[in-house]
Design a protein around this motif. Structure first.
Motif, PDB file in Angstrom:
ATOM      1  N   ILE A  81       0.826  -1.035  -0.005  1.00  0.00           N
ATOM      2  CA  ILE A  81      -0.081   0.002   0.046  1.00  0.00           C
ATOM      3  C   ILE A  81       0.989   1.215   0.134  1.00  0.00           C
ATOM      4  N   ALA A  82       0.660   2.186  -0.943  1.00  0.00           N
ATOM      5  CA  ALA A  82       1.589   3.282  -1.120  1.00  0.00           C
ATOM      6  C   ALA A  82       0.833   4.483  -1.142  1.00  0.00           C
ATOM      7  N   GLN A  83       1.078   5.371  -0.263  1.00  0.00           N
ATOM      8  CA  GLN A  83       0.808   6.651  -0.128  1.00  0.00           C
ATOM      9  C   GLN A  83       1.335   7.853  -0.960  1.00  0.00           C
ATOM     10  N   VAL A  84       0.887   8.729  -1.866  1.00  0.00           N
ATOM     11  CA  VAL A  84       1.309   9.480  -2.408  1.00  0.00           C
ATOM     12  C   VAL A  84       0.732  10.825  -2.592  1.00  0.00           C
ATOM     13  N   LYS A  85       1.345  11.858  -3.202  1.00  0.00           N
ATOM     14  CA  LYS A  85       0.648  13.245  -2.996  1.00  0.00           C
ATOM     15  C   LYS A  85      -0.147  13.543  -4.434  1.00  0.00           C
ATOM     16  N   ARG A  86       0.221  12.696  -5.473  1.00  0.00           N
ATOM     17  CA  ARG A  86      -0.065  13.120  -6.634  1.00  0.00           C
ATOM     18  C   ARG A  86      -0.379  11.711  -7.594  1.00  0.00           C
ATOM     19  N   TYR A  87      -1.481  11.762  -8.268  1.00  0.00           N
ATOM     20  CA  TYR A  87      -1.818  10.634  -9.133  1.00  0.00           C
ATOM     21  C   TYR A  87      -1.807  11.044 -10.396  1.00  0.00           C
ATOM     22  N   VAL A  88      -0.909  10.240 -11.369  1.00  0.00           N
ATOM     23  CA  VAL A  88      -0.845  10.967 -12.845  1.00  0.00           C
ATOM     24  C   VAL A  88      -1.217   9.884 -13.758  1.00  0.00           C
ATOM     25  N   GLN A  89      -0.859  10.407 -15.144  1.00  0.00           N
ATOM     26  CA  GLN A  89      -1.175   9.440 -16.186  1.00  0.00           C
ATOM     27  C   GLN A  89      -0.256   8.573 -16.511  1.00  0.00           C
ATOM     28  N   ARG A  90      -0.641   7.330 -17.162  1.00  0.00           N
ATOM     29  CA  ARG A  90       0.131   6.342 -17.157  1.00  0.00           C
ATOM     30  C   ARG A  90       1.255   6.769 -18.171  1.00  0.00           C
ATOM     31  N   GLY A  91       2.711   6.669 -17.958  1.00  0.00           N
ATOM     32  CA  GLY A  91       3.678   7.332 -18.730  1.00  0.00           C
ATOM     33  C   GLY A  91       4.216   8.435 -18.565  1.00  0.00           C
ATOM     34  N   ALA A  92       3.448   9.106 -17.658  1.00  0.00           N
ATOM     35  CA  ALA A  92       3.823  10.749 -17.274  1.00  0.00           C
ATOM     36  C   ALA A  92       5.163  10.808 -16.217  1.00  0.00           C
ATOM     37  N   ILE A  93       5.675   9.691 -15.631  1.00  0.00           N
ATOM     38  CA  ILE A  93       6.737   9.750 -14.737  1.00  0.00           C
ATOM     39  C   ILE A  93       7.950   9.434 -15.394  1.00  0.00           C
ATOM     40  N   ASP A  94       9.075  10.035 -15.493  1.00  0.00           N
ATOM     41  CA  ASP A  94      10.440   9.684 -16.167  1.00  0.00           C
ATOM     42  C   ASP A  94      10.615   8.339 -15.444  1.00  0.00           C
ATOM     43  N   PRO A  95      11.013   7.352 -16.451  1.00  0.00           N
ATOM     44  CA  PRO A  95      11.291   6.093 -15.543  1.00  0.00           C
ATOM     45  C   PRO A  95      12.594   6.171 -14.687  1.00  0.00           C
ATOM     46  N   LYS A  96      13.296   7.070 -15.126  1.00  0.00           N
ATOM     47  CA  LYS A  96      14.421   7.275 -14.095  1.00  0.00           C
ATOM     48  C   LYS A  96      14.051   7.730 -12.824  1.00  0.00           C
ATOM     49  N   LEU A  97      13.029   8.383 -12.727  1.00  0.00           N
ATOM     50  CA  LEU A  97      12.618   8.741 -11.172  1.00  0.00           C
ATOM     51  C   LEU A  97      11.712   7.655 -10.340  1.00  0.00           C
ATOM     52  N   VAL A  98      11.458   6.537 -11.224  1.00  0.00           N
ATOM     53  CA  VAL A  98      10.653   5.404 -10.329  1.00  0.00           C
ATOM     54  C   VAL A  98      11.373   4.840  -9.656  1.00  0.00           C
ATOM     55  N   LEU A  99      11.403   4.723  -8.348  1.00  0.00           N
ATOM     56  CA  LEU A  99      12.029   4.021  -7.335  1.00  0.00           C
ATOM     57  C   LEU A  99      11.224   2.771  -6.959  1.00  0.00           C
ATOM     58  N   CYS A 159       5.187  -4.099  -7.986  1.00  0.00           N
ATOM     59  CA  CYS A 159       5.188  -4.066  -6.677  1.00  0.00           C
ATOM     60  C   CYS A 159       4.204  -3.651  -5.740  1.00  0.00           C
ATOM     61  N   VAL A 160       3.100  -2.722  -6.446  1.00  0.00           N
ATOM     62  CA  VAL A 160       2.257  -1.918  -5.575  1.00  0.00           C
ATOM     63  C   VAL A 160       0.862  -2.442  -6.047  1.00  0.00           C
ATOM     64  N   ASP A 161       0.028  -2.698  -4.973  1.00  0.00           N
ATOM     65  CA  ASP A 161      -1.439  -3.146  -5.096  1.00  0.00           C
ATOM     66  C   ASP A 161      -2.344  -2.124  -4.827  1.00  0.00           C
ATOM     67  N   ILE A 162      -2.220  -1.033  -3.900  1.00  0.00           N
ATOM     68  CA  ILE A 162      -2.910  -0.153  -3.684  1.00  0.00           C
ATOM     69  C   ILE A 162      -2.239   1.256  -3.521  1.00  0.00           C
ATOM     70  N   VAL A 163      -3.137   2.171  -4.125  1.00  0.00           N
ATOM     71  CA  VAL A 163      -2.470   3.767  -4.184  1.00  0.00           C
ATOM     72  C   VAL A 163      -3.449   4.422  -3.169  1.00  0.00           C
ATOM     73  N   VAL A 164      -2.740   5.394  -2.353  1.00  0.00           N
ATOM     74  CA  VAL A 164      -3.696   6.126  -1.673  1.00  0.00           C
ATOM     75  C   VAL A 164      -3.155   7.755  -1.946  1.00  0.00           C
ATOM     76  N   VAL A 165      -4.072   8.459  -2.234  1.00  0.00           N
ATOM     77  CA  VAL A 165      -3.591   9.889  -2.747  1.00  0.00           C
ATOM     78  C   VAL A 165      -3.903  10.874  -1.502  1.00  0.00           C
ATOM     79  N   VAL A 166      -3.035  11.481  -1.108  1.00  0.00           N
ATOM     80  CA  VAL A 166      -3.153  12.648  -0.039  1.00  0.00           C
ATOM     81  C   VAL A 166      -2.485  13.756  -0.507  1.00  0.00           C
ATOM     82  N   PRO A 167      -3.412  14.578  -1.178  1.00  0.00           N
ATOM     83  CA  PRO A 167      -2.843  15.893  -1.717  1.00  0.00           C
ATOM     84  C   PRO A 167      -2.308  16.951  -0.758  1.00  0.00           C
ATOM     85  N   GLU A 168      -2.675  16.836   0.485  1.00  0.00           N
ATOM     86  CA  GLU A 168      -2.039  17.699   1.572  1.00  0.00           C
ATOM     87  C   GLU A 168      -0.804  17.016   2.151  1.00  0.00           C
ATOM     88  N   GLN A 169      -0.269  16.113   1.626  1.00  0.00           N
ATOM     89  CA  GLN A 169       0.956  15.463   2.145  1.00  0.00           C
ATOM     90  C   GLN A 169       2.011  16.437   2.255  1.00  0.00           C
TER      91      GLN A 169
END
Length: 535
Positions: free
Chosen positions: A227-245, A250-260
């Motif tokens: 379960i991963a908490q993040v600040k933003r949810y973006v379109q498929r392919g919008a993240i530079d693959p070099k920035l993906v850690l 490996c991820v099942d659930i995404v929780v978006v918290v804009p005020e993070q």
């Protein structure tokens, strides 16, 4: 676990990651789960919304109960956040932590014996996630030998309720090692900056990487739920693959918290995450007091081009003094959260650095540390005894935990322990080249025997380490005779202000000398900093 059993117990979302609220994600945690939590102190990569939702769920429903918690470092602000969201009676069966001090509520429960409680070196827990991910049985390491983590002592146990079952002494290749048994997670909480529709997680606004990849891989390969908490949810392919850690596989659930927030103390500081660099002279200087005297004397031990580690507390003042003097570029600071270069943050924000040169995964940083990559380390102390043993982890009913202390103190070529001679009301005033002690602290930090061994002097002597203990009034070194006085500050009476406060006959070096008077003046130190100790 057989493959058939693993298939039966596999909780992963095969159709790709699912978006959920913090409350719905927290509802996925079952009674008896092994929950791994990423993050570090002061809100660094802390999945706070998930922890808060899980704690509130337990208060409402008394579920989930019987949890096992795993976390590599201290998570929280010491005021109720982080792991303290989960500090509830009856919620946990076992907690394994690399550091506890940022969550005083959890500390109180552990000391009271509410659940089985272990404190292992931070590096061991960090590396354990990677070992679990690779299907290995645990961590085999020299880290912790001779300390309270050694099964010949407490085996890392923090209360009488805890069984001695997770650490074994083993012999390999003619040497003694400690074997810390793996604890595979069945669910984990991690945090990043952004997630795309495939679940790929980026960390571009974070101040570290920590163990997030290893935690996700360990949980995924154990058939668990990531379960991963993040600040933003973006379109498929919008993240530079070099920035993906953490990749989406490996991820099942995404929780978006804009005020993070990036940290509890700042919504976003780009100098902590590498988007900009600030002028270091703009950082606040340390007040001219006893803590600054300790940092000034300690910094004299650094050589040009040294790789340095700085611990939290009074030791982190070393970088502040070096930055103030314009010396910070002469050596490279590192901290165990995976930061290399820059100026480590102080206090509750420790774990980030201003102007870092590199951020690597914490398990890899500990590999570097454990193999002897640190030239000199500066660490704090709560107690030092006549043998030279150091306690930073537990004294009386106060539980702090080891953090990276054992990995660092055991493996650096030179170790400088930094602290005031007494604590609790000490007033020691530097000025005009001398130190005036106007009020002694209530608590004696130099004691005949430490309450818990976080640093084992006997093992250090076997390794041939150079070990110093720097205070505002004196410097000691570790010798075969134990703690030995080697420097006294001008204005300090060695008998009245040092030896009379020790309940044993202190060893005194034959070459006893005064501390350099220039560190006791408010003027900037001269540029010939390496030669200060010989003048």
């Amino acid at each position: 676990m057989t493959s058939a059993a693993a298939d039966d117990d596999d909780r992963r979302h095969r159709g790709g990651p699912v978006l959920m609220s913090p409350e719905d994600a927290a509802a996925q945690v079952r009674d008896g789960d092994v929950l791994a939590v990423g993050g570090s102190g002061g809100g660094l990569l802390e999945p706070g919304a998930l922890l808060k939702a899980l704690g509130e769920r337990f208060v409402r429903t008394a579920s989930p109960h019987g949890l096992t918690l795993l976390h590599a470092t201290g998570i929280g602000d010491r005021k109720g956040s982080g792991m303290d969201h989960l500090a509830h009676h009856g919620m946990h069966a076992r907690v394994v932590g690399g550091n506890w001090g940022n969550a005083p509520g959890m500390c109180e429960l552990a000391v009271a014996g509410e659940f089985e409680a272990y404190n292992f070196p931070q590096g061991v827990v960090s590396q354990m996630f990677r070992e679990v991910a690779a299907g290995r049985p645990g961590v085999i390491t020299h880290v912790g030998l001779g300390t309270f983590c050694d099964p010949r002592r407490q085996g890392g146990r923090l209360n009488d309720r805890t069984p001695a079952e997770l650490v074994e002494l083993v012999s390999l290749a003619g040497r003694e090692w400690l074997f810390y048994k793996a604890v595979p997670p069945s669910v984990c909480f991690i945090r990043g900056t952004a997630a795309d529709e495939d679940g790929n997680i980026s960390f571009e606004h974070e101040g570290a990487r920590l163990e997030n990849l290893a935690i996700a891989q360990a949980t995924r390969n154990s058939g668990g739920l990531v379960i991963a908490q993040v600040k933003r949810y973006v379109q498929r392919g919008a993240i530079d693959p070099k920035l993906v850690l953490v990749p989406g596989i490996c991820v099942d659930i995404v929780v978006v918290v804009p005020e993070q927030r990036q940290m509890d103390s700042a919504e976003f500081n780009p100098a902590l995450s590498g988007q900009t660099r600030v002028v270091l002279s703009s950082l606040d200087p340390l007040p001219f007091d006893e803590r600054k005297i300790v940092a000034r004397r300690a910094v004299q031990e650094i050589r040009d081009a040294d790789v340095v580690n700085l611990g939290v507390g009074i030791a982190d003042g070393v970088a502040a003094v070096a930055a103030e003097q314009g010396w910070i570029d002469r050596f490279t600071c590192t901290i165990e959260q995976g930061l290399i270069g820059g100026v480590p943050s102080r206090g509750i924000d420790f774990g980030t650095s201003t102007n870092p040169q590199a951020m690597i995964d914490a398990p890899s940083q500990f590999d570097f540390y454990d193999g002897g990559g640190i030239d000199i380390a500066f660490l704090g102390f709560a107690q030092v005894d006549r043998h030279g043993n150091v306690n930073v982890s537990k004294f009386g009913n106060k539980l702090i935990g080891l953090g990276g202390f054992a990995n660092i103190s055991q493996n650096a070529r030179t170790v400088v322990f930094c602290g005031t001679f007494t604590s609790g009301g000490l007033d020691a005033r530097p000025g005009d080249g001398a130190l005036a002690i106007t009020q002694e602290g209530r608590h004696r930090k130099f004691v005949p025997e430490v309450e818990q061994i976080s640093f084992a002097a006997s093992e250090s002597l076997k390794r041939g380490q150079r070990v110093l203990y720097v205070t505002e009034r004196a410097v000691f070194r570790l010798t075969s005779a134990g703690l030995t006085l080697c420097e006294v500050a001008p204005g300090v009476d060695a008998d009245a202000d040092i030896r009379s406060l020790m309940a044993w006959e202190l060893e005194v070096a034959a070459d006893l000398r005064p501390m350099d008077a220039r560190i006791l003046r408010p003027d900037p130190l001269p540029d010939d900093w390496r030669s200060l100790t010989t003048q």
